[in-house]
Scaffold this motif. Structure first.
Motif, PDB file in Angstrom:
ATOM      1  N   GLY A  62     -26.902 -31.042  56.582  1.00 56.25           N
ATOM      2  CA  GLY A  62     -26.482 -30.292  55.405  1.00 56.25           C
ATOM      3  C   GLY A  62     -27.630 -29.644  54.658  1.00 56.25           C
ATOM      4  N   MET A  63     -28.877 -29.963  55.043  1.00 57.90           N
ATOM      5  CA  MET A  63     -30.041 -29.382  54.365  1.00 57.90           C
ATOM      6  C   MET A  63     -30.664 -28.317  55.266  1.00 57.90           C
ATOM      7  SD  MET A  63     -31.937 -32.364  52.176  1.00 57.90           S
ATOM      8  CE  MET A  63     -32.564 -33.294  53.568  1.00 57.90           C
ATOM      9  N   LYS A  64     -29.956 -27.219  55.410  1.00 53.14           N
ATOM     10  CA  LYS A  64     -30.433 -26.138  56.266  1.00 53.14           C
ATOM     11  C   LYS A  64     -31.430 -25.227  55.570  1.00 53.14           C
ATOM     12  CE  LYS A  64     -26.185 -26.003  59.014  1.00 53.14           C
ATOM     13  NZ  LYS A  64     -25.078 -25.154  59.517  1.00 53.14           N
ATOM     14  N   THR A  65     -31.586 -25.433  54.271  1.00 55.04           N
ATOM     15  CA  THR A  65     -32.507 -24.587  53.511  1.00 55.04           C
ATOM     16  C   THR A  65     -33.567 -25.446  52.827  1.00 55.04           C
ATOM     17  OG1 THR A  65     -31.008 -24.673  51.609  1.00 55.04           O
ATOM     18  CG2 THR A  65     -30.804 -22.789  53.103  1.00 55.04           C
ATOM     19  N   ARG A  66     -34.708 -24.844  52.568  1.00 52.33           N
ATOM     20  CA  ARG A  66     -35.790 -25.530  51.860  1.00 52.33           C
ATOM     21  C   ARG A  66     -35.558 -25.473  50.358  1.00 52.33           C
ATOM     22  NH1 ARG A  66     -38.244 -22.778  56.188  1.00 52.33           N
ATOM     23  NH2 ARG A  66     -39.239 -24.243  57.640  1.00 52.33           N
ATOM     24  N   ILE A  67     -36.482 -26.105  49.607  1.00 50.98           N
ATOM     25  CA  ILE A  67     -36.341 -26.169  48.151  1.00 50.98           C
ATOM     26  C   ILE A  67     -36.469 -24.765  47.575  1.00 50.98           C
ATOM     27  CG2 ILE A  67     -37.286 -27.148  46.030  1.00 50.98           C
ATOM     28  CD1 ILE A  67     -38.436 -29.407  47.728  1.00 50.98           C
ATOM     29  N   PRO A  68     -35.466 -24.291  46.846  1.00 49.12           N
ATOM     30  CA  PRO A  68     -35.563 -22.948  46.255  1.00 49.12           C
ATOM     31  C   PRO A  68     -36.462 -22.951  45.021  1.00 49.12           C
ATOM     32  CG  PRO A  68     -33.506 -23.985  45.612  1.00 49.12           C
ATOM     33  CD  PRO A  68     -34.174 -24.943  46.551  1.00 49.12           C
ATOM     34  N   GLY A  69     -36.883 -21.756  44.636  1.00 49.63           N
ATOM     35  CA  GLY A  69     -37.662 -21.602  43.412  1.00 49.63           C
ATOM     36  C   GLY A  69     -39.160 -21.659  43.597  1.00 49.63           C
ATOM     37  N   MET A  70     -39.645 -21.838  44.846  1.00 49.77           N
ATOM     38  CA  MET A  70     -41.088 -21.932  45.066  1.00 49.77           C
ATOM     39  C   MET A  70     -41.670 -20.661  45.682  1.00 49.77           C
ATOM     40  SD  MET A  70     -41.996 -25.811  46.151  1.00 49.77           S
ATOM     41  CE  MET A  70     -41.507 -25.596  47.855  1.00 49.77           C
ATOM     42  N   ASN A  71     -40.872 -19.602  45.742  1.00 50.46           N
ATOM     43  CA  ASN A  71     -41.335 -18.296  46.239  1.00 50.46           C
ATOM     44  C   ASN A  71     -41.845 -18.359  47.676  1.00 50.46           C
ATOM     45  OD1 ASN A  71     -40.848 -17.209  43.629  1.00 50.46           O
ATOM     46  ND2 ASN A  71     -42.840 -17.965  42.954  1.00 50.46           N
ATOM     47  N   ILE A  72     -41.241 -19.218  48.495  1.00 49.31           N
ATOM     48  CA  ILE A  72     -41.679 -19.332  49.882  1.00 49.31           C
ATOM     49  C   ILE A  72     -41.134 -18.159  50.685  1.00 49.31           C
ATOM     50  CG2 ILE A  72     -41.929 -21.818  49.837  1.00 49.31           C
ATOM     51  CD1 ILE A  72     -39.193 -22.130  50.978  1.00 49.31           C
ATOM     52  N   ASN A  73     -41.757 -17.896  51.837  1.00 50.39           N
ATOM     53  CA  ASN A  73     -41.397 -16.741  52.636  1.00 50.39           C
ATOM     54  C   ASN A  73     -40.144 -16.960  53.480  1.00 50.39           C
ATOM     55  OD1 ASN A  73     -43.538 -15.172  51.734  1.00 50.39           O
ATOM     56  ND2 ASN A  73     -44.942 -16.014  53.250  1.00 50.39           N
ATOM     57  N   ASN A  74     -39.963 -18.164  53.974  1.00 52.81           N
ATOM     58  CA  ASN A  74     -38.829 -18.455  54.847  1.00 52.81           C
ATOM     59  C   ASN A  74     -38.037 -19.592  54.233  1.00 52.81           C
ATOM     60  OD1 ASN A  74     -37.012 -18.907  56.866  1.00 52.81           O
ATOM     61  ND2 ASN A  74     -38.514 -19.387  58.451  1.00 52.81           N
ATOM     62  N   PHE A  75     -36.891 -19.264  53.648  1.00 54.49           N
ATOM     63  CA  PHE A  75     -36.118 -20.268  52.927  1.00 54.49           C
ATOM     64  C   PHE A  75     -35.307 -21.147  53.871  1.00 54.49           C
ATOM     65  CE2 PHE A  75     -32.237 -21.480  50.552  1.00 54.49           C
ATOM     66  CZ  PHE A  75     -32.827 -22.237  49.562  1.00 54.49           C
ATOM     67  N   HIS A  76     -34.989 -20.667  55.050  1.00 55.97           N
ATOM     68  CA  HIS A  76     -34.094 -21.390  55.957  1.00 55.97           C
ATOM     69  C   HIS A  76     -34.872 -22.373  56.815  1.00 55.97           C
ATOM     70  CE1 HIS A  76     -30.187 -19.339  55.323  1.00 55.97           C
ATOM     71  NE2 HIS A  76     -30.981 -18.410  54.820  1.00 55.97           N
ATOM     72  N   ARG A  77     -34.483 -23.639  56.755  1.00 56.63           N
ATOM     73  CA  ARG A  77     -35.088 -24.672  57.573  1.00 56.63           C
ATOM     74  C   ARG A  77     -34.510 -24.669  58.986  1.00 56.63           C
ATOM     75  NH1 ARG A  77     -34.587 -28.737  54.263  1.00 56.63           N
ATOM     76  NH2 ARG A  77     -36.764 -29.041  53.672  1.00 56.63           N
ATOM     77  N   SER A  78     -33.239 -24.328  59.127  1.00 62.01           N
ATOM     78  CA  SER A  78     -32.597 -24.252  60.435  1.00 62.01           C
ATOM     79  C   SER A  78     -31.648 -23.072  60.438  1.00 62.01           C
ATOM     80  CB  SER A  78     -31.840 -25.545  60.756  1.00 62.01           C
ATOM     81  OG  SER A  78     -30.796 -25.754  59.820  1.00 62.01           O
ATOM     82  N   GLY A  79     -31.298 -22.587  61.624  1.00 58.39           N
ATOM     83  CA  GLY A  79     -30.444 -21.412  61.717  1.00 58.39           C
ATOM     84  C   GLY A  79     -31.257 -20.142  61.676  1.00 58.39           C
ATOM     85  N   ASP A  80     -30.595 -19.024  61.802  1.00 59.64           N
ATOM     86  CA  ASP A  80     -31.257 -17.724  61.873  1.00 59.64           C
ATOM     87  C   ASP A  80     -30.988 -16.870  60.646  1.00 59.64           C
ATOM     88  OD1 ASP A  80     -32.226 -18.347  64.390  1.00 59.64           O
ATOM     89  OD2 ASP A  80     -30.355 -17.666  65.341  1.00 59.64           O
ATOM     90  N   GLY A  81     -30.650 -17.494  59.526  1.00 59.41           N
ATOM     91  CA  GLY A  81     -30.341 -16.734  58.334  1.00 59.41           C
ATOM     92  C   GLY A  81     -31.554 -16.061  57.760  1.00 59.41           C
TER      93      GLY A  81
END
Length: 515
Positions: A480-499
């Motif tokens: 269920g955690m396919k995305t990284r922590i938002p709000g840190m201005n990272i370049n790639n928000f998606h941890r898994s998948g091709d979003g």
């Protein structure tokens, strides 16, 4: 001042083609350094000299070098400078032979355990890798223990720590940049980040802040932390520190930047978030439901450590009417005949526990253990109650608070919460519940105003980014955690998948599409 300027000028000099002049320059720099060795040798009738610090090198490798020199003298004759280079590269290849013509470089190499070879009629030196590793072996991390998960912790050697990280993140996207800090210690520092995930702006900001550090020596990573943190007068740590290898690797994969240094087993990661100091590595190794419940217990422990003594003092001093009659009578009975107000008693008990805690940290390992600290606290508390100095209920409250404080996983954060409990206690003794509320409001306002390299310290709670709450108050399953922590201005928000990379502005659109 003149001697210092002369030393600087000599450090910046280039080698000459005279062996005597080169050795005189090095001897002058290491004047009164009686541990420096100068061994004269001959290479095919050409005079040379090996320079090294015996305590810094592997003497077995030095014997191998001398054996290679004898073999060269028996089988080869050097006629030109090019012959010298070819012969040395051929015979000394196991020692990583390199050339340098700067005296300042030679000084740094000698102090790092490298053997320097000078040859007459040549204006450059040859460095031979003979450094001896004197650090401790890889052991279990000591500050953040876990039941399940990797056991390896960082050590004091930078290269070993980098190897531990590389072993877990095997991709060329893991970037490492080096710089040297400390005018006297020349401490090697590494900046580690994941290209394509970490914010390029944050990486550049960290590099700039590190480059501005100007101090004689860097002996521990806290030196660096105090120089580069955003709010220098805030008690809250805005840079995370840990000696766990897996914790650093997890932070790198979340888009954070790690700072590791020679001589310290503690790595720094930034930007740091407030909620991060209440999470442990084991949260991500246990079942999500169990990890969520333990997080709630940890949040409860935070509030107990912070406000329980203040709550008790406020209740008994200003608001006894809120207690049941039976409870009020028991508390009044326990305090009958006591000479001091409850606020003074609470401060006395808390300071006593702090003394016991510090004594436990300084005791020899044979005697200093958590059991000893707990027993000492119980015994002294019981003796104080029997002597009529403090009440029995207050003794229980302070003991529970002291033991609960150990539930906070990060030691730096643990110290801050313990320290802030005392001002709240004084406010409660002076103004009751209103004093506690005022103290908490000021503390919360301060936390919300903090930044860690431009990232709000209370992210993703404030500003509220609900997408990130699945790893704050709960620990969602990994699927269920396919995305990284938002709000840190990272370049790639998606941890898994091709979003595509996530942006806060497009959150509502993504939610509509998923529906």
């Amino acid at each position: 001042m003149e001697s210092e300027q002369l030393l600087i000028n000599r450090n910046n000099c280039l080698l000459s083609s005279s062996l005597e002049e080169n050795m005189a320059a090095i001897r002058s720099l290491f004047d009164s350094c009686e541990d420096m060795e100068y061994k004269t040798i001959e290479i095919s009738n050409v005079e040379g000299c090996l320079i090294y610090l015996p305590e810094m090198i592997d003497l077995g490798l030095l014997n191998d070098i001398e054996g290679h020199v004898l073999a060269m003298n028996n089988h080869q004759t050097i006629r030109t400078e090019q012959d010298t280079q070819n012969v040395l590269k051929k015979n000394f290849s196991p020692f990583g032979v390199k050339q340098t013509n700067r005296i300042d470089s030679i000084v740094k190499l000698l102090l790092s355990g490298t053997t320097i070879l000078l040859i007459d009629n040549e204006d450059h030196a040859y460095s031979l890798q003979t450094a001896k590793y004197t650090g401790r072996a890889i052991e279990e991390a000591v500050t953040e223990r876990t039941v399940r998960g990797p056991r390896e912790g960082f050590v004091e050697d930078l290269n070993t720590n980098l190897a531990l990280i590389r072993k877990r993140i095997q991709t060329p996207q893991l970037k490492v940049n080096f710089l040297t800090l400390g005018r006297q210690t020349n401490t090697k520092v590494g900046i580690v980040y994941m290209a394509g995930i970490a914010s390029e702006h944050i990486v550049q900001e960290i590099k700039e802040r590190l480059s501005r550090i100007d101090i004689d020596g860097i002996l521990e990573s806290q030196y660096i932390e105090s120089f580069i943190k955003d709010s220098k007068y805030s008690p809250f740590p805005t840079i995370y520190n840990t000696d766990r290898t897996d914790k650093v690797c997890g932070n790198l994969l979340d888009g954070k930047v790690a700072i590791i240094m020679d001589g310290s087993p503690f790595a720094l990661t930034a930007p740091a978030l407030f909620v991060e100091f209440l999470h442990t590595s084991q949260d991500y190794y246990d079942h999500s439901l169990a990890a969520t419940m333990i997080r709630w217990v940890r949040f409860l422990g935070l509030f107990v450590t912070l406000i329980l003594p203040a709550f008790y003092v406020a209740m008994t001093t200003f608001h006894p009417d809120l207690l049941q009659t039976t409870t009020l009578l028991r508390i009044a009975g326990s305090r009958e005949g006591l000479p001091y107000p409850v606020l003074i008693e609470a401060i006395f008990m808390i300071m006593t526990f702090e003394l016991i805690r510090e004594a436990g940290l300084r005791l020899p390992k044979t005697f200093g253990s958590p059991i000893v600290i707990i027993l000492a606290l119980v015994i002294i508390g019981q003796a104080a109650v029997q002597a009529g100095i403090v009440g029995s209920v207050l003794s229980i409250v302070v003991s529970v608070t002291a033991l609960t404080s150990f539930i906070l996983p990060n030691y730096a954060f643990h110290q801050v919460i313990r320290m802030l409990g005392l001002p709240l206690l004084i406010l409660a003794g002076l103004f009751g519940f209103m004093g506690i509320l005022i103290g908490l409001m000021f503390g919360l306002t301060h936390i919300i105003s903090l930044r860690s390299f431009g990232v709000p310290y209370f992210t993703p709670v404030s500003p509220a980014i609900y997408q990130g709450w699945k790893d704050v108050f709960i620990r969602a399953p990994w699927w269920g955690m396919k995305t990284r922590i938002p709000g840190m201005n990272i370049n790639n928000f998606h941890r898994s998948g091709d979003g595509p990379p996530f942006s806060i502005g497009s959150r509502e659109k993504k939610e509509d599409e998923s529906e």
